[in-house]
Design a protein around this motif. Structure first.
Motif, PDB file in Angstrom:
ATOM      1  N   ASP A  10     -19.265 -28.415   7.214  1.00 27.63           N
ATOM      2  CA  ASP A  10     -18.274 -28.397   8.286  1.00 27.63           C
ATOM      3  C   ASP A  10     -17.202 -29.475   8.121  1.00 27.63           C
ATOM      4  N   LEU A  11     -17.142 -30.076   6.940  1.00 24.97           N
ATOM      5  CA  LEU A  11     -16.170 -31.145   6.690  1.00 24.97           C
ATOM      6  C   LEU A  11     -15.148 -30.705   5.653  1.00 24.97           C
ATOM      7  N   SER A  12     -13.868 -30.911   5.960  1.00 18.24           N
ATOM      8  CA  SER A  12     -12.790 -30.672   5.003  1.00 18.24           C
ATOM      9  C   SER A  12     -12.410 -31.989   4.333  1.00 18.24           C
ATOM     10  N   LEU A  13     -11.870 -31.884   3.135  1.00 21.51           N
ATOM     11  CA  LEU A  13     -11.368 -33.068   2.434  1.00 21.51           C
ATOM     12  C   LEU A  13      -9.849 -33.000   2.342  1.00 21.51           C
ATOM     13  N   SER A  14      -9.212 -34.114   2.689  1.00 22.88           N
ATOM     14  CA  SER A  14      -7.771 -34.270   2.524  1.00 22.88           C
ATOM     15  C   SER A  14      -7.543 -35.101   1.274  1.00 22.88           C
ATOM     16  N   LEU A  15      -6.799 -34.547   0.329  1.00 22.96           N
ATOM     17  CA  LEU A  15      -6.601 -35.182  -0.973  1.00 22.96           C
ATOM     18  C   LEU A  15      -5.298 -35.980  -0.961  1.00 22.96           C
ATOM     19  N   GLY A  16      -5.403 -37.308  -0.998  1.00 21.95           N
ATOM     20  CA  GLY A  16      -4.217 -38.162  -1.039  1.00 21.95           C
ATOM     21  C   GLY A  16      -3.723 -38.295  -2.463  1.00 21.95           C
ATOM     22  N   LEU A  17      -2.924 -37.334  -2.901  1.00 19.83           N
ATOM     23  CA  LEU A  17      -2.543 -37.231  -4.311  1.00 19.83           C
ATOM     24  C   LEU A  17      -1.151 -37.777  -4.609  1.00 19.83           C
ATOM     25  N   ILE A  18      -0.234 -37.702  -3.666  1.00 26.34           N
ATOM     26  CA  ILE A  18       1.139 -38.152  -3.885  1.00 26.34           C
ATOM     27  C   ILE A  18       1.245 -39.607  -3.435  1.00 26.34           C
ATOM     28  N   ASP A  19       1.680 -40.464  -4.328  1.00 24.32           N
ATOM     29  CA  ASP A  19       1.680 -41.908  -4.086  1.00 24.32           C
ATOM     30  C   ASP A  19       2.611 -42.264  -2.932  1.00 24.32           C
ATOM     31  N   GLY A  20       2.025 -42.763  -1.843  1.00 25.44           N
ATOM     32  CA  GLY A  20       2.816 -43.155  -0.689  1.00 25.44           C
ATOM     33  C   GLY A  20       3.329 -44.578  -0.746  1.00 25.44           C
ATOM     34  N   ARG A  21       3.042 -45.287  -1.831  1.00 22.96           N
ATOM     35  CA  ARG A  21       3.472 -46.687  -1.929  1.00 22.96           C
ATOM     36  C   ARG A  21       4.397 -46.942  -3.119  1.00 22.96           C
ATOM     37  N   ASN A  22       4.824 -45.876  -3.786  1.00 25.58           N
ATOM     38  CA  ASN A  22       5.722 -46.063  -4.916  1.00 25.58           C
ATOM     39  C   ASN A  22       6.701 -44.907  -4.964  1.00 25.58           C
TER      40      ASN A  22
ATOM     41  N   THR B  12       5.543 -62.782  -7.440  1.00 22.76           N
ATOM     42  CA  THR B  12       6.291 -62.385  -6.250  1.00 22.76           C
ATOM     43  C   THR B  12       7.356 -61.352  -6.598  1.00 22.76           C
ATOM     44  N   MET B  13       8.033 -61.504  -7.732  1.00 25.47           N
ATOM     45  CA  MET B  13       8.986 -60.483  -8.171  1.00 25.47           C
ATOM     46  C   MET B  13       8.300 -59.130  -8.293  1.00 25.47           C
ATOM     47  N   LEU B  14       7.088 -59.139  -8.810  1.00 23.40           N
ATOM     48  CA  LEU B  14       6.320 -57.904  -8.978  1.00 23.40           C
ATOM     49  C   LEU B  14       5.907 -57.332  -7.626  1.00 23.40           C
ATOM     50  N   GLN B  15       5.308 -58.178  -6.782  1.00 19.70           N
ATOM     51  CA  GLN B  15       4.725 -57.696  -5.531  1.00 19.70           C
ATOM     52  C   GLN B  15       5.777 -57.165  -4.563  1.00 19.70           C
ATOM     53  N   TRP B  16       6.963 -57.696  -4.595  1.00 20.56           N
ATOM     54  CA  TRP B  16       7.990 -57.292  -3.640  1.00 20.56           C
ATOM     55  C   TRP B  16       8.978 -56.298  -4.238  1.00 20.56           C
ATOM     56  N   SER B  17       8.527 -55.558  -5.247  1.00 22.79           N
ATOM     57  CA  SER B  17       9.323 -54.505  -5.865  1.00 22.79           C
ATOM     58  C   SER B  17       8.501 -53.223  -5.940  1.00 22.79           C
ATOM     59  N   PHE B  18       9.178 -52.101  -6.138  1.00 25.34           N
ATOM     60  CA  PHE B  18       8.496 -50.889  -6.568  1.00 25.34           C
ATOM     61  C   PHE B  18       8.310 -51.014  -8.084  1.00 25.34           C
ATOM     62  N   VAL B  19       7.073 -50.926  -8.529  1.00 25.40           N
ATOM     63  CA  VAL B  19       6.738 -51.257  -9.917  1.00 25.40           C
ATOM     64  C   VAL B  19       6.506 -49.984 -10.723  1.00 25.40           C
ATOM     65  N   ARG B  20       6.967 -49.975 -11.943  1.00 24.37           N
ATOM     66  CA  ARG B  20       6.771 -48.822 -12.820  1.00 24.37           C
ATOM     67  C   ARG B  20       5.290 -48.487 -12.927  1.00 24.37           C
ATOM     68  N   ASP B  21       5.008 -47.190 -13.037  1.00 25.97           N
ATOM     69  CA  ASP B  21       3.619 -46.720 -13.047  1.00 25.97           C
ATOM     70  C   ASP B  21       3.169 -46.235 -14.410  1.00 25.97           C
ATOM     71  N   ASP B  22       3.972 -46.493 -15.443  1.00 23.91           N
ATOM     72  CA  ASP B  22       3.633 -45.996 -16.780  1.00 23.91           C
ATOM     73  C   ASP B  22       3.037 -47.080 -17.671  1.00 23.91           C
ATOM     74  N   GLN B  23       2.741 -48.236 -17.108  1.00 31.76           N
ATOM     75  CA  GLN B  23       2.035 -49.289 -17.831  1.00 31.76           C
ATOM     76  C   GLN B  23       1.329 -50.166 -16.805  1.00 31.76           C
ATOM     77  N   PRO B  24       0.332 -50.948 -17.198  1.00 30.80           N
ATOM     78  CA  PRO B  24      -0.385 -51.795 -16.240  1.00 30.80           C
ATOM     79  C   PRO B  24       0.548 -52.797 -15.562  1.00 30.80           C
ATOM     80  N   ARG B  25       0.268 -53.089 -14.297  1.00 34.84           N
ATOM     81  CA  ARG B  25       1.074 -54.066 -13.555  1.00 34.84           C
ATOM     82  C   ARG B  25       1.058 -55.424 -14.251  1.00 34.84           C
ATOM     83  N   ALA B  26      -0.058 -55.778 -14.859  1.00 40.64           N
ATOM     84  CA  ALA B  26      -0.142 -57.059 -15.557  1.00 40.64           C
ATOM     85  C   ALA B  26       0.865 -57.130 -16.689  1.00 40.64           C
ATOM     86  N   GLU B  27       1.081 -56.008 -17.373  1.00 37.64           N
ATOM     87  CA  GLU B  27       2.045 -55.991 -18.481  1.00 37.64           C
ATOM     88  C   GLU B  27       3.459 -56.224 -17.961  1.00 37.64           C
TER      89      GLU B  27
END
Length: 452
Positions: free
Chosen positions: A66-78, A346-361
């Motif tokens: 009796d439970l449905s699943l909602s799939l959060g697939l589209i990135d709401g933070r980038n 801080t430059m990283l955290q307060w920006s929209f960051v590219r998603d094609d490489q690790p944030r650390a890079e």
């Protein structure tokens, strides 16, 4: 605590005359998954952007009938266009297991974290614009995924084709991919994150070089942005005054700021930052790899909104960013003047960051750019340099078990930015907006000479 959740939702279910949907986001439920699946609710939303393994875990555990699943697939933070072909496979996995009537498709979280509409950005290059999806475009992606899973291939193919084109264009873009930056990051070694001597040895050298008293005084750095400063900046942006007129005005502001501090009797002076607006945007606009929107406002907290830059490509510094103004400030006084920079984390955290490489890079790329600026400031005679990291704590994962990985590379990036100078140069950092006691050891590991 888990029992309390069950008890609370039992009480809600008894009185609720509507469907109950529970949304979880910003990470995986992990050991809380079984509790969530057992709640007396109608649908459970899973963030599959920051916890993509959750769907398989839920299906392996068993989803109540009796439970449905909602799939959060589209990135709401980038802001990047989604890989719809890849995400369709996830939707189909859920549908195969649960049926179409028990699967919902949505964003990973609220869309208040992204700008509203990409179509309101005429200044973005058309080729670059196709890489992005703002809130309106993300809703279109959600609808397309749902429709495609229902078998409507013809009606959705145009958007799926845009998704493929964006992915291919980013992979092939010379603007995004700079081999010289990538080679420089690959060449980072441990010696680049170490000062020549430990702090205990540096401290007396700095005190002598800066001629400081026992308890020296300074300020955080930025002085009030007066109406005159804002008005002149606006005129300059609108090309109502020349660059020469604007720079003459900024020099006047710096001279007044230095004189005011000398009159007060401060020991380490600052130039006041009259030439700067937002502390991330000011530097981002001088770095390769950053893009900016005109109308990309998002809620920060309360009623405060910000317009984050987009880190879209490999980051480098084509030329010095602050030496012009700090050199002028230094010429106005015999006292030491402190250079002010925004730190890589801080430059990283307060920006929209590219998603094609690790944030650390990406953070290491920014750190190398800031490192170049630190060295150049030292070369023009600035012997106290503050690297602000107010967002350092914001990057911590929700789960403490994952903190160490983040703190390792965040500390490394600060040290990479700050360790290219001589022992006599004093490195400051300023941290605010958070309570730092639970990461105080990591802050000590940053090896700054002065922390405020």
């Amino acid at each position: 605590e888990r029992a309390a959740f069950t008890e609370a939702y039992d009480a809600l279910a008894e009185v609720a005359d509507i469907d109950l949907h529970v949304a979880t986001y910003f990470g995986s439920l992990e050991d809380n998954l079984s509790t969530a699946l057992g709640l007396p609710i109608d649908a459970l939303h899973l963030d599959l952007v920051r916890g993509e393994e959750q769907l398989d875990a839920a299906l392996d555990h068993g989803v109540p009938d009796d439970l449905s699943l909602s799939l959060g697939l589209i990135d709401g933070r980038n802001v990047w266009r989604a890989d719809l072909d890849d995400l369709l496979g996830t939707v189909e996995t859920a549908v195969d297991a649960l049926g179409t009537d028990r699967v919902l498709v949505g964003p990973s979280c609220s869309l208040l974290h992204v700008p509203v509409d990409l179509d309101t950005e005429p200044a973005l290059d058309d080729d670059m614009k196709r890489w992005f999806a703002f809130a309106k475009q993300k809703i279109e992606e959600i609808v397309a995924l749902s429709d495609r899973a229902d078998g409507n291939e013809e009606a959705t193919e145009a958007l799926f084709a845009k998704s493929r084109e964006a992915r291919e264009a980013r992979a092939e873009s010379d603007w995004i991919n700079d081999p010289s930056v990538q080679d420089r990051v690959a060449g980072i070694d441990a010696s680049m994150t170490e000062r020549d001597s430990p702090h205990a040895s540096r401290r007396p050298l700095q005190r002598e070089a800066l001629d400081l008293p026992t308890l020296p005084t300074t300020t955080i750095g930025s002085f009030p942005q007066t109406d005159d400063v804002r008005r002149m900046r606006a005129k300059y942006k609108k090309e109502e005054i020349s660059r020469e007129e604007y720079e003459d005005f900024i020099e006047e502001q710096i001279a007044e700021t230095i004189a005011a501090q000398e009159e007060i009797g401060l020991d380490v002076l600052v130039h006041g930052e009259s030439e700067r607006g937002d502390m991330v945007e000011y530097f981002g606009r001088q770095l390769d790899g950053f893009l900016f929107t005109e109308n990309g406002w998002v809620q920060s907290y309360g009623s405060r909104c910000v317009r984050p830059p987009i880190i879209a490509g490999d980051v480098s510094r084509p030329e010095p960013m602050t030496t012009r103004w700090l050199s002028y400030a230094n010429d106005q006084t015999d006292k030491p003047v402190k250079g002010m920079l925004t730190g890589p984390v801080t430059m990283l955290q307060w920006s929209f960051v590219r998603d094609d490489q690790p944030r650390a890079e990406t953070c290491r790329q920014i750190a190398l750019a800031i490192r170049d600026e630190v060295v150049d400031l030292e070369d023009v005679g600035i012997q106290a340099i503050q690297i602000d990291e107010p967002a350092f704590r914001e990057g911590l994962p929700l789960r403490e078990s994952r903190w160490d990985d983040y703190l390792d590379w965040a500390v490394e990036c600060f040290r990479l930015a700050s360790s290219g100078v001589d022992d006599e140069t004093q490195i400051h950092t300023h941290m605010c907006y958070s309570e730092f006691n639970d990461i105080i050891e990591a802050i000590a590991d940053m090896d700054a000479d002065v922390i405020s």
